[in-house]
Design a protein around this motif. Structure first.
Motif, short mmCIF file in Angstrom:
data_model
loop_
_atom_site.label_atom_id
_atom_site.label_comp_id
_atom_site.label_asym_id
_atom_site.label_seq_id
_atom_site.Cartn_x
_atom_site.Cartn_y
_atom_site.Cartn_z
N ALA A 1 64.87 39.25 -100.83
CA ALA A 1 64.97 40.63 -100.92
C ALA A 1 66.68 41.13 -100.98
CB ALA A 1 64.34 41.46 -99.76
N ASP A 2 66.95 42.00 -101.93
CA ASP A 2 68.46 42.32 -102.21
C ASP A 2 69.14 41.10 -102.19
OD1 ASP A 2 70.42 44.15 -102.49
OD2 ASP A 2 70.42 44.50 -100.40
N GLY A 3 68.76 40.00 -102.80
CA GLY A 3 69.47 38.93 -103.10
C GLY A 3 69.72 38.03 -101.93
N GLN A 4 68.84 38.34 -100.68
CA GLN A 4 68.94 37.34 -99.59
C GLN A 4 67.57 36.98 -99.16
OE1 GLN A 4 70.97 39.25 -96.07
NE2 GLN A 4 71.42 41.04 -97.38
N ASP A 5 67.68 35.51 -98.76
CA ASP A 5 66.54 34.78 -98.29
C ASP A 5 65.94 35.48 -97.07
OD1 ASP A 5 64.44 33.26 -97.73
OD2 ASP A 5 65.81 31.32 -97.60
N LEU A 6 64.93 35.78 -96.91
CA LEU A 6 64.18 36.62 -95.60
C LEU A 6 63.79 35.29 -94.59
CD1 LEU A 6 61.48 39.10 -97.08
CD2 LEU A 6 63.84 39.53 -96.42
N GLY A 7 63.98 34.19 -94.93
CA GLY A 7 63.70 33.19 -93.93
C GLY A 7 62.38 32.94 -93.33
N LEU A 8 61.54 33.14 -94.15
CA LEU A 8 60.01 33.13 -93.70
C LEU A 8 59.59 31.82 -93.34
CD1 LEU A 8 58.19 35.49 -95.97
CD2 LEU A 8 59.67 36.19 -94.17
N THR A 9 58.72 31.79 -92.40
CA THR A 9 57.84 30.73 -91.91
C THR A 9 56.83 30.61 -92.99
OG1 THR A 9 56.28 31.84 -90.65
CG2 THR A 9 58.52 31.02 -89.44
N ALA A 10 56.29 29.37 -92.88
CA ALA A 10 55.21 28.89 -93.78
C ALA A 10 54.03 30.15 -93.54
CB ALA A 10 54.48 27.56 -94.08
N LYS B 1 59.66 42.67 -89.49
CA LYS B 1 60.94 42.75 -88.86
C LYS B 1 61.96 42.19 -89.68
CE LYS B 1 63.39 41.68 -84.68
NZ LYS B 1 64.43 40.94 -85.18
N LYS B 2 61.73 41.02 -90.26
CA LYS B 2 62.40 40.13 -91.22
C LYS B 2 62.91 41.22 -92.56
CE LYS B 2 61.39 35.54 -89.57
NZ LYS B 2 60.92 34.39 -89.81
N ILE B 3 61.80 41.64 -92.97
CA ILE B 3 61.99 42.52 -94.21
C ILE B 3 62.97 43.61 -93.81
CG2 ILE B 3 60.78 44.00 -95.91
CD1 ILE B 3 58.39 42.37 -95.76
N SER B 4 62.78 44.38 -92.70
CA SER B 4 63.68 45.56 -92.42
C SER B 4 64.80 45.36 -92.11
CB SER B 4 62.81 46.40 -91.12
OG SER B 4 63.13 45.46 -89.98
N GLU B 5 65.29 44.01 -91.71
CA GLU B 5 66.74 43.76 -91.41
C GLU B 5 67.45 43.59 -92.72
OE1 GLU B 5 66.30 39.94 -89.58
OE2 GLU B 5 66.02 41.02 -87.57
N VAL B 6 66.82 43.29 -93.88
CA VAL B 6 67.38 43.35 -95.21
C VAL B 6 67.05 44.62 -96.12
CG1 VAL B 6 67.41 42.13 -97.36
CG2 VAL B 6 66.82 40.78 -95.21
N LEU B 7 66.07 45.03 -95.95
CA LEU B 7 65.57 46.66 -96.27
C LEU B 7 65.28 47.71 -95.63
CD1 LEU B 7 63.34 45.01 -99.31
CD2 LEU B 7 65.65 45.69 -99.54
N PRO B 8 66.34 47.97 -94.68
CA PRO B 8 66.09 49.07 -93.65
C PRO B 8 65.40 50.37 -94.02
CG PRO B 8 68.34 48.85 -94.07
CD PRO B 8 67.68 47.75 -94.91
N GLU B 9 65.48 50.62 -95.48
CA GLU B 9 65.02 52.05 -95.88
C GLU B 9 63.78 51.51 -96.47
OE1 GLU B 9 66.71 54.80 -95.16
OE2 GLU B 9 68.30 53.43 -94.33
N ARG B 10 63.44 50.47 -96.34
CA ARG B 10 61.88 50.42 -97.07
C ARG B 10 60.96 49.85 -96.04
NH1 ARG B 10 62.62 49.86 -102.76
NH2 ARG B 10 60.22 49.87 -102.80
N ASP B 11 59.63 50.75 -96.27
CA ASP B 11 58.46 50.26 -95.23
C ASP B 11 57.49 49.76 -96.40
OD1 ASP B 11 56.71 49.81 -93.28
OD2 ASP B 11 56.07 51.92 -92.93
#
Length: 233
Positions: A151-160, A207-217
């Protein structure tokens, strides 16, 4: 799942470690064993296991701390926590740590093998259908070969498990998935997983998405029903 997948067993009780190693080797896995938490991170600098069986209570660094550090540094490595403390299960699978599964002591060797195979199937299975949504302008892009969400060029670091959860919802934008439906997609071995566990994974994903895209839900809760991926609002 490759027959010779490499596993790391982190267990300070020699009899339990030997039992797990012997049984897993019998079923075609390669195993390594460590008995002190302080040895784990240095070992991982030179080895790449497909999965770690990580005991909760260890001499040196404890399993909770190790799970957190491994998840941050090696997000694609699957982790099964081994614990005699049933009250810790929600933490192990939930918001703080995001382990992929857990095994409670006492356990049978067959259960260990079944859980290992199930987690590896989920984390390594190739995908046979393309994403329904692959819009370059979308808020999140999935690299299914690399098991990464960007998201926004950043890896969200998701678990499997988190990646699997997001992928299921992204295949049908706007569709509301019940917790039971999400469990069916995420855990195809038909084992029992509580709805609370799904809620924990969703909360951590959001939470991981909001750290990169704070304005998007983009992961919406639908009260009393479930969750949906809604990228357009």
């Amino acid at each position: 799942m490759p027959a010779a997948a490499s596993l790391l067993i982190v267990e300070d009780e020699p009899k339990i470690a030997r039992l797990m190693a012997d049984y897993l080797q019998t079923h075609g896995f390669e195993t390594a064993t460590l008995d002190n938490g302080n040895a784990v991170m240095p070992w991982l600098e030179t080895h790449t296991p497909a999965l770690i069986l990580l005991d909760l209570m260890l001499p040196g660094e404890d399993g909770l701390s190790l799970c957190r550090r491994i998840r941050q540094r090696y997000p694609q490595t699957a982790i099964i926590m081994v614990t005699a403390k049933v009250e810790e299960v929600d933490r192990l699978l939930g918001l703080e740590l995001g382990a992929d599964d857990y095994i409670c002591k006492p356990f049978s060797p067959r259960e260990v093998v079944a859980r290992v195979k199930a987690v590896l199937r989920r984390s390594q299975a190739p995908q046979d259908t393309p994403l329904a949504v692959d819009d370059p302008a979308g808020p999140v892009r999935l690299d299914e070969e690399g098991w990464q969400a960007v998201a926004d060029g950043q890896d969200l670091g998701l678990t499997a498990v988190e990646f699997q959860l997001l992928r299921v919802m992204m295949r049908a934008p706007g569709r509301i998935f019940s917790r039971e439906q999400l469990m069916d997609h995420m855990y195809r071995d038909n084992r029992i997983v509580s709805e609370r566990t799904v809620d924990s994974h969703v909360k951590k994903l959001r939470k991981k998405i909001s750290e990169v895209l704070p304005e998007r839900d983009i992961i919406r809760s639908v009260y009393g029903v479930g969750y949906k991926y809604q990228p357009d609002e």
